[in-house]
Design a protein around this motif. Structure first.
Motif, PDB file in Angstrom:
ATOM      1  N   GLN A  85      14.685  -0.975  -2.773  1.00  0.00           N
ATOM      2  CA  GLN A  85      14.610  -1.562  -1.434  1.00  0.00           C
ATOM      3  C   GLN A  85      13.661  -0.780  -0.539  1.00  0.00           C
ATOM      4  O   GLN A  85      12.870  -1.370   0.208  1.00  0.00           O
ATOM      5  CB  GLN A  85      16.004  -1.605  -0.795  1.00  0.00           C
ATOM      6  CG  GLN A  85      16.920  -2.644  -1.392  1.00  0.00           C
ATOM      7  CD  GLN A  85      18.320  -2.563  -0.818  1.00  0.00           C
ATOM      8  OE1 GLN A  85      18.706  -1.565  -0.212  1.00  0.00           O
ATOM      9  NE2 GLN A  85      19.086  -3.621  -1.023  1.00  0.00           N
ATOM     10  N   SER A  86      13.727   0.543  -0.613  1.00  0.00           N
ATOM     11  CA  SER A  86      12.855   1.342   0.252  1.00  0.00           C
ATOM     12  C   SER A  86      11.390   1.155  -0.136  1.00  0.00           C
ATOM     13  O   SER A  86      10.520   1.063   0.731  1.00  0.00           O
ATOM     14  CB  SER A  86      13.245   2.823   0.198  1.00  0.00           C
ATOM     15  OG  SER A  86      12.959   3.362  -1.076  1.00  0.00           O
ATOM     16  N   VAL A  87      11.123   1.073  -1.447  1.00  0.00           N
ATOM     17  CA  VAL A  87       9.742   0.842  -1.886  1.00  0.00           C
ATOM     18  C   VAL A  87       9.268  -0.531  -1.411  1.00  0.00           C
ATOM     19  O   VAL A  87       8.161  -0.684  -0.888  1.00  0.00           O
ATOM     20  CB  VAL A  87       9.628   0.971  -3.427  1.00  0.00           C
ATOM     21  CG1 VAL A  87       8.302   0.434  -3.936  1.00  0.00           C
ATOM     22  CG2 VAL A  87       9.816   2.418  -3.845  1.00  0.00           C
ATOM     23  N   PHE A  88      10.130  -1.539  -1.566  1.00  0.00           N
ATOM     24  CA  PHE A  88       9.773  -2.895  -1.145  1.00  0.00           C
ATOM     25  C   PHE A  88       9.564  -2.953   0.362  1.00  0.00           C
ATOM     26  O   PHE A  88       8.582  -3.529   0.843  1.00  0.00           O
ATOM     27  CB  PHE A  88      10.877  -3.870  -1.581  1.00  0.00           C
ATOM     28  CG  PHE A  88      10.564  -5.301  -1.261  1.00  0.00           C
ATOM     29  CD1 PHE A  88       9.604  -5.988  -1.981  1.00  0.00           C
ATOM     30  CD2 PHE A  88      11.229  -5.953  -0.232  1.00  0.00           C
ATOM     31  CE1 PHE A  88       9.315  -7.299  -1.692  1.00  0.00           C
ATOM     32  CE2 PHE A  88      10.941  -7.265   0.064  1.00  0.00           C
ATOM     33  CZ  PHE A  88       9.981  -7.947  -0.663  1.00  0.00           C
ATOM     34  N   ARG A  89      10.504  -2.351   1.115  1.00  0.00           N
ATOM     35  CA  ARG A  89      10.354  -2.345   2.580  1.00  0.00           C
ATOM     36  C   ARG A  89       9.110  -1.579   2.996  1.00  0.00           C
ATOM     37  O   ARG A  89       8.411  -1.963   3.932  1.00  0.00           O
ATOM     38  CB  ARG A  89      11.587  -1.732   3.227  1.00  0.00           C
ATOM     39  CG  ARG A  89      12.786  -2.638   3.186  1.00  0.00           C
ATOM     40  CD  ARG A  89      13.974  -2.033   3.917  1.00  0.00           C
ATOM     41  NE  ARG A  89      15.148  -2.869   3.748  1.00  0.00           N
ATOM     42  CZ  ARG A  89      16.338  -2.429   3.442  1.00  0.00           C
ATOM     43  NH1 ARG A  89      16.541  -1.135   3.286  1.00  0.00           N
ATOM     44  NH2 ARG A  89      17.349  -3.255   3.300  1.00  0.00           N
ATOM     45  N   GLY A  90       8.835  -0.473   2.302  1.00  0.00           N
ATOM     46  CA  GLY A  90       7.617   0.286   2.605  1.00  0.00           C
ATOM     47  C   GLY A  90       6.376  -0.549   2.372  1.00  0.00           C
ATOM     48  O   GLY A  90       5.438  -0.537   3.169  1.00  0.00           O
ATOM     49  N   ALA A  91       6.374  -1.301   1.256  1.00  0.00           N
ATOM     50  CA  ALA A  91       5.228  -2.168   0.964  1.00  0.00           C
ATOM     51  C   ALA A  91       5.087  -3.238   2.034  1.00  0.00           C
ATOM     52  O   ALA A  91       3.980  -3.519   2.514  1.00  0.00           O
ATOM     53  CB  ALA A  91       5.387  -2.812  -0.417  1.00  0.00           C
ATOM     54  N   LEU A  92       6.227  -3.823   2.435  1.00  0.00           N
ATOM     55  CA  LEU A  92       6.181  -4.832   3.503  1.00  0.00           C
ATOM     56  C   LEU A  92       5.669  -4.234   4.808  1.00  0.00           C
ATOM     57  O   LEU A  92       4.835  -4.846   5.498  1.00  0.00           O
ATOM     58  CB  LEU A  92       7.568  -5.439   3.733  1.00  0.00           C
ATOM     59  CG  LEU A  92       8.043  -6.485   2.726  1.00  0.00           C
ATOM     60  CD1 LEU A  92       9.439  -6.978   3.084  1.00  0.00           C
ATOM     61  CD2 LEU A  92       7.088  -7.661   2.674  1.00  0.00           C
TER      62      LEU A  92
END
Length: 180
Positions: A85-92
């Motif tokens: 989730q943190s990687v995905f949110r960071g990418a977003l």
């Protein structure tokens, strides 16, 4: 030495037991048999209870170990999910920040273009006005030069005409004088 002492004591105990057994009567033997039966059942029940207690303890230990293993697995999965989730949110967030940066650049570029364009148009209007004033001044100068030239030509022409009239009058006066 200890083994020998143990063997001798065992032998003495067996001998005493055999002597006491001879002394016990039949009734006592029945009581003793009943007591042995009760003791056997009691021991069996106690062994079963101890075994059940031990099994319950083992089950409790197994349950605790399984719960610990499952909690470790669950914690690992939670950490994995949180990481994803943190990687995905960071990418977003990075994508949104990049979009905003591009938008800001476009806005800045448009604003600078508008400022430069308005400044250019102002300079162009000033230049056109200066050119128009200069042309007007040049036309006025040319007009005045032409007017002076025309006035000069008119003056010369009028003076030439006047001179011819004057010469014609003089010649006619001279002719009149000669005729007279």
């Amino acid at each position: 030495a200890i083994v020998m002492q143990c063997a001798i004591r065992g032998y003495i105990a067996r001998e005493r037991f055999v002597e006491t057994m001879k002394l016990i009567t039949i009734e006592e033997q029945k009581h003793e048999a009943a007591a042995v039966t009760v003791q056997r059942h009691w021991r069996r029940a106690k062994i079963r209870a101890d075994h059940k207690s031990m099994c319950d303890g083992a089950i409790m230990i197994q349950r605790t170990v399984r719960m610990f293993v499952q909690s470790k697995r669950f914690a690992l999965r939670v950490r994995s999910v949180v990481k994803i989730q943190s990687v995905f949110r960071g990418a977003l967030c990075r994508k949104e920040a990049e979009r905003r940066a591009v938008s800001a650049i476009v806005l800045q570029r448009t604003w600078r273009m508008q400022c430069c364009r308005s400044l250019f148009l102002k300079k162009k209007r000033c230049a056109l006005k200066a050119q128009a004033l200069f042309r007007a001044y040049a036309c006025v100068r040319q007009y005045h030069a032409m007017r002076e030239g025309v006035i000069c030509i008119q003056h010369l022409y009028r003076s030439h005409v006047e001179k011819q009239r004057h010469h014609a009058k003089r010649d006619s006066a001279a002719i009149v004088m000669q005729c007279a």
